[in-house]
Motif scaffolding. Structure first.
Motif, PDB file in Angstrom:
ATOM      1  N   ARG A  62      21.871 -24.855 -17.269  1.00  0.00           N
ATOM      2  CA  ARG A  62      22.475 -23.889 -16.356  1.00  0.00           C
ATOM      3  C   ARG A  62      23.997 -23.911 -16.487  1.00  0.00           C
ATOM      4  NH1 ARG A  62      18.064 -25.884 -14.571  1.00  0.00           N
ATOM      5  NH2 ARG A  62      16.502 -24.738 -13.408  1.00  0.00           N
ATOM      6  N   GLN A  63      24.623 -22.796 -16.188  1.00  0.00           N
ATOM      7  CA  GLN A  63      26.071 -22.705 -16.236  1.00  0.00           C
ATOM      8  C   GLN A  63      26.676 -23.789 -15.352  1.00  0.00           C
ATOM      9  OE1 GLN A  63      27.617 -18.842 -15.283  1.00  0.00           O
ATOM     10  NE2 GLN A  63      29.730 -19.499 -15.496  1.00  0.00           N
ATOM     11  N   GLY A  64      27.657 -24.501 -15.913  1.00  0.00           N
ATOM     12  CA  GLY A  64      28.335 -25.563 -15.190  1.00  0.00           C
ATOM     13  C   GLY A  64      27.661 -26.918 -15.282  1.00  0.00           C
ATOM     14  N   GLU A  65      26.447 -26.960 -15.826  1.00  0.00           N
ATOM     15  CA  GLU A  65      25.699 -28.214 -15.952  1.00  0.00           C
ATOM     16  C   GLU A  65      26.194 -28.987 -17.173  1.00  0.00           C
ATOM     17  OE1 GLU A  65      21.017 -29.418 -15.713  1.00  0.00           O
ATOM     18  OE2 GLU A  65      21.527 -27.590 -16.766  1.00  0.00           O
TER      19      GLU A  65
END
Length: 144
Positions: A62-65
């Motif tokens: 996921r974005q930011g992970e």
């Protein structure tokens, strides 16, 4: 980088490669691509590379992970060990280099995850990061 190139490289380059490069079976070094040496370890990584020349995402990211890899794939480095605190449900607590042979249980798990990811890759739209410009995707320099 082959062993003869390692002997002729400046000492600062060799030091950097020994710190961040990945040892090959033939004693050569793979130089990490842009930022790859900054990957952290996880006992349940989102990226694996067993038997591949590149890493492949084996989980949705996921974005930011944070994107992590499993340091045990670096089996040709000098022996090492550390206390792991990755926090995954399968965290082994202590992680050590595989010393040229990855344990069968771990290799089978990685092969299963990589196989499923390779099969799924054909069904998932693949983002092409480099569209134009240099290898980092930036537009070419304009002349002054």
């Amino acid at each position: 980088m082959d062993t003869s190139s390692q002997r002729t490289a400046p000492p600062a380059v060799i030091d950097w490669l020994h710190e961040y490069g990945y040892r090959r079976a033939d004693a050569g070094l793979l130089t990490p691509c842009h930022g790859a040496h900054l990957f952290n370890h996880s006992c349940r990584p989102a990226v694996l590379d067993l038997g591949l020349s590149v890493g492949i995402a084996v989980a949705d990211i996921r974005q930011g992970e944070e994107v992590c890899c499993d340091y045990r794939t670096f089996r040709f480095d000098e022996p090492w060990a550390f206390a792991c605190s990755c926090g995954t449900p399968v965290c082994e607590g202590g992680v050590e280099s595989s010393r040229r042979r990855i344990p069968d249980r771990l290799a089978q798990e990685w092969r299963t995850r990589i196989g499923a990811a390779l099969e799924a890759a054909g069904r998932v739209p693949q983002e092409i990061m480099i569209r134009a410009g240099d290898i980092n995707g930036r537009e070419g320099r304009e002349s002054a």
